[in-house]
Design a protein around this motif. Sequence first.
Motif, PDB file in Angstrom:
ATOM      1  N   LEU A   1      48.632 -72.671  -2.538  1.00  0.00           N
ATOM      2  CA  LEU A   1      49.173 -72.968  -3.865  1.00  0.00           C
ATOM      3  C   LEU A   1      48.698 -71.835  -4.763  1.00  0.00           C
ATOM      4  N   LYS A   2      49.640 -70.975  -5.130  1.00  0.00           N
ATOM      5  CA  LYS A   2      49.271 -69.804  -5.924  1.00  0.00           C
ATOM      6  C   LYS A   2      49.241 -70.180  -7.401  1.00  0.00           C
ATOM      7  N   LEU A   3      48.070 -70.032  -8.002  1.00  0.00           N
ATOM      8  CA  LEU A   3      47.883 -70.376  -9.420  1.00  0.00           C
ATOM      9  C   LEU A   3      47.474 -69.119 -10.182  1.00  0.00           C
ATOM     10  N   LEU A   4      48.131 -68.014  -9.860  1.00  0.00           N
ATOM     11  CA  LEU A   4      47.713 -66.725 -10.410  1.00  0.00           C
ATOM     12  C   LEU A   4      47.919 -66.676 -11.913  1.00  0.00           C
ATOM     13  N   GLU A   5      49.046 -67.186 -12.366  1.00  0.00           N
ATOM     14  CA  GLU A   5      49.322 -67.186 -13.805  1.00  0.00           C
ATOM     15  C   GLU A   5      48.407 -68.185 -14.517  1.00  0.00           C
TER      16      GLU A   5
ATOM     17  N   ARG B   1      45.377 -69.617 -13.415  1.00  0.00           N
ATOM     18  CA  ARG B   1      43.913 -69.444 -13.373  1.00  0.00           C
ATOM     19  C   ARG B   1      43.477 -68.268 -12.492  1.00  0.00           C
ATOM     20  N   GLN B   2      44.384 -67.337 -12.269  1.00  0.00           N
ATOM     21  CA  GLN B   2      44.083 -66.129 -11.467  1.00  0.00           C
ATOM     22  C   GLN B   2      43.442 -66.466 -10.127  1.00  0.00           C
ATOM     23  N   SER B   3      43.913 -67.561  -9.520  1.00  0.00           N
ATOM     24  CA  SER B   3      43.332 -67.900  -8.226  1.00  0.00           C
ATOM     25  C   SER B   3      44.358 -68.561  -7.317  1.00  0.00           C
ATOM     26  N   VAL B   4      43.925 -68.755  -6.084  1.00  0.00           N
ATOM     27  CA  VAL B   4      44.776 -69.360  -5.067  1.00  0.00           C
ATOM     28  C   VAL B   4      44.004 -70.508  -4.440  1.00  0.00           C
TER      29      VAL B   4
ATOM     30  N   THR C   1      50.953 -61.332   3.481  1.00  0.00           N
ATOM     31  CA  THR C   1      51.307 -61.767   2.131  1.00  0.00           C
ATOM     32  C   THR C   1      50.532 -60.940   1.106  1.00  0.00           C
ATOM     33  N   SER C   2      50.757 -61.237  -0.158  1.00  0.00           N
ATOM     34  CA  SER C   2      50.022 -60.512  -1.208  1.00  0.00           C
ATOM     35  C   SER C   2      48.733 -61.238  -1.596  1.00  0.00           C
ATOM     36  N   ILE C   3      48.386 -62.310  -0.871  1.00  0.00           N
ATOM     37  CA  ILE C   3      47.181 -63.079  -1.227  1.00  0.00           C
ATOM     38  C   ILE C   3      45.914 -62.288  -0.900  1.00  0.00           C
ATOM     39  N   LYS C   4      44.999 -62.246  -1.866  1.00  0.00           N
ATOM     40  CA  LYS C   4      43.701 -61.597  -1.639  1.00  0.00           C
ATOM     41  C   LYS C   4      42.678 -62.693  -1.353  1.00  0.00           C
ATOM     42  N   PRO C   5      41.997 -62.593  -0.187  1.00  0.00           N
ATOM     43  CA  PRO C   5      41.026 -63.642   0.138  1.00  0.00           C
ATOM     44  C   PRO C   5      39.995 -63.896  -0.972  1.00  0.00           C
ATOM     45  N   ARG C   6      39.598 -62.844  -1.699  1.00  0.00           N
ATOM     46  CA  ARG C   6      38.601 -63.074  -2.751  1.00  0.00           C
ATOM     47  C   ARG C   6      39.152 -63.933  -3.884  1.00  0.00           C
ATOM     48  N   LYS C   7      40.478 -64.031  -3.956  1.00  0.00           N
ATOM     49  CA  LYS C   7      41.100 -64.879  -4.996  1.00  0.00           C
ATOM     50  C   LYS C   7      41.146 -66.349  -4.593  1.00  0.00           C
ATOM     51  N   ILE C   8      40.816 -66.630  -3.333  1.00  0.00           N
ATOM     52  CA  ILE C   8      40.860 -68.026  -2.892  1.00  0.00           C
ATOM     53  C   ILE C   8      39.648 -68.747  -3.482  1.00  0.00           C
ATOM     54  N   GLU C   9      39.937 -69.711  -4.315  1.00  0.00           N
ATOM     55  CA  GLU C   9      38.897 -70.383  -5.110  1.00  0.00           C
ATOM     56  C   GLU C   9      38.518 -71.732  -4.506  1.00  0.00           C
ATOM     57  N   LYS C  10      39.516 -72.396  -3.917  1.00  0.00           N
ATOM     58  CA  LYS C  10      39.287 -73.726  -3.360  1.00  0.00           C
ATOM     59  C   LYS C  10      40.102 -73.894  -2.085  1.00  0.00           C
ATOM     60  N   ILE C  11      39.505 -74.619  -1.131  1.00  0.00           N
ATOM     61  CA  ILE C  11      40.232 -74.958   0.093  1.00  0.00           C
ATOM     62  C   ILE C  11      40.106 -76.466   0.286  1.00  0.00           C
ATOM     63  N   PHE C  12      41.228 -77.139   0.339  1.00  0.00           N
ATOM     64  CA  PHE C  12      41.250 -78.582   0.526  1.00  0.00           C
ATOM     65  C   PHE C  12      41.681 -78.874   1.963  1.00  0.00           C
ATOM     66  N   ILE C  13      40.832 -79.584   2.684  1.00  0.00           N
ATOM     67  CA  ILE C  13      41.127 -79.910   4.083  1.00  0.00           C
ATOM     68  C   ILE C  13      41.585 -81.366   4.147  1.00  0.00           C
ATOM     69  N   THR C  14      42.704 -81.600   4.829  1.00  0.00           N
ATOM     70  CA  THR C  14      43.227 -82.970   4.886  1.00  0.00           C
ATOM     71  C   THR C  14      42.518 -83.806   5.949  1.00  0.00           C
ATOM     72  N   HIS C  15      42.200 -83.190   7.087  1.00  0.00           N
ATOM     73  CA  HIS C  15      41.472 -83.913   8.139  1.00  0.00           C
ATOM     74  C   HIS C  15      40.921 -82.893   9.130  1.00  0.00           C
TER      75      HIS C  15
ATOM     76  N   GLN D   1      35.621 -58.573   2.188  1.00  0.00           N
ATOM     77  CA  GLN D   1      36.697 -58.123   1.300  1.00  0.00           C
ATOM     78  C   GLN D   1      36.312 -58.255  -0.165  1.00  0.00           C
ATOM     79  N   GLY D   2      35.010 -58.179  -0.412  1.00  0.00           N
ATOM     80  CA  GLY D   2      34.559 -58.140  -1.798  1.00  0.00           C
ATOM     81  C   GLY D   2      34.537 -59.486  -2.491  1.00  0.00           C
ATOM     82  N   GLY D   3      34.491 -60.564  -1.705  1.00  0.00           N
ATOM     83  CA  GLY D   3      34.429 -61.878  -2.339  1.00  0.00           C
ATOM     84  C   GLY D   3      33.046 -62.127  -2.924  1.00  0.00           C
ATOM     85  N   GLU D   4      32.981 -62.350  -4.222  1.00  0.00           N
ATOM     86  CA  GLU D   4      31.698 -62.646  -4.878  1.00  0.00           C
ATOM     87  C   GLU D   4      31.750 -63.974  -5.607  1.00  0.00           C
ATOM     88  N   ASP D   5      32.965 -64.398  -5.948  1.00  0.00           N
ATOM     89  CA  ASP D   5      33.104 -65.645  -6.706  1.00  0.00           C
ATOM     90  C   ASP D   5      32.909 -66.848  -5.801  1.00  0.00           C
ATOM     91  N   GLU D   6      32.382 -67.889  -6.396  1.00  0.00           N
ATOM     92  CA  GLU D   6      32.129 -69.133  -5.663  1.00  0.00           C
ATOM     93  C   GLU D   6      33.419 -69.686  -5.045  1.00  0.00           C
TER      94      GLU D   6
END
Length: 307
Positions: free
Chosen positions: A24-28, A30-33, A49-63, A82-87
């Motif tokens: 779910l791209k939320l770039l506009e 909250r600048q994150s995915v 794709t154009s997704i940058k792993p460092r932009k991935i902010e949350k991962i929701f696992i269904t099961h 890949q330069g991920g520093e954000d939580e």
Amino acid sequence: MELLFLGTGAGIPAKSRNVTSIALKLLEERQSVWLFDCGEATQHQILHTSIKPRKIEKIFITHMHGDHVYGLPGLLGSRSFQGGEDELTVYGPKGIKAFIETSLAVTKTHLTYPLVIQEIEEGAVFEDDQFIVTAVSAIHGVEAFGYRVQEKDVPGSLKAALLKEMNIPPGPVYSKIKKGEIVTLEDGRTINGEDFLEPPKKGRAVVFSGDTRVSDKIKELARDCDVLVHEATFAKDDVKLAFDYFHSTTEQAAVTAKEAGAKQLILTHISARYQGEASSELQKEAAAVFPNSITAYDFLEVQVPRG
Ligand code: ZN
């Protein structure tokens, strides 16, 4: 807000469909995915794709079935390179913490960013001033959840031209007008803030069923949503198979969408038994019940429009 399907197959990877992951791209917004599930080779799919792993902010696992989580250790590790520093926060059922921590520990994978792992129960799992994410239990033989991402309404902006025309100069009073309050101006006039606001922008809602038998709880979760992403592992006639394996058919997904009042249905988690022509039949089966249905394919992108 856009959906990008990274993997749309069920169980095992196929040449044309990788196992499940949806961005779910939320770039506009909250600048994150955000990712929903992370099947094996999700990071390879992301390379296309154009997704940058460092932009991935949350991962929701269904099961915790492997086709929904085996991609996690690799993706989490690569994000460090890949330069991920954000939580990053991973939400999921019981077991997700042990799975991730064990995978990272025994492979001596050191992360360069803070990783938070949250084992969830039904209810709100995340909320800030922009979004609320809620989870309900699905019916899948193991503990499983569906998620609703609800964007909050954005208050209307000030009608600057009207304020100027009415000779109301900028000042502290504007913050009250913005809240739609009744305000007495310095010159003694009383105005209603609501008259000076554009209409609020209604928040959008996207719902992910995860793997599930047809479920009333998922139907309620999807109430009036903009997009329902529902699993449709089986065709309409394979209803017994769907029941036995704790999955849904195309028709069941469509009935859920219709009864929930969803605006759009996207079928995913498609069994590898349906190839080519059989795969396009699936969309027709759903559309017979709920016309605004499509079948996802890997790398499909869908805009989630406002209103
Ligand atoms: Zn499953």
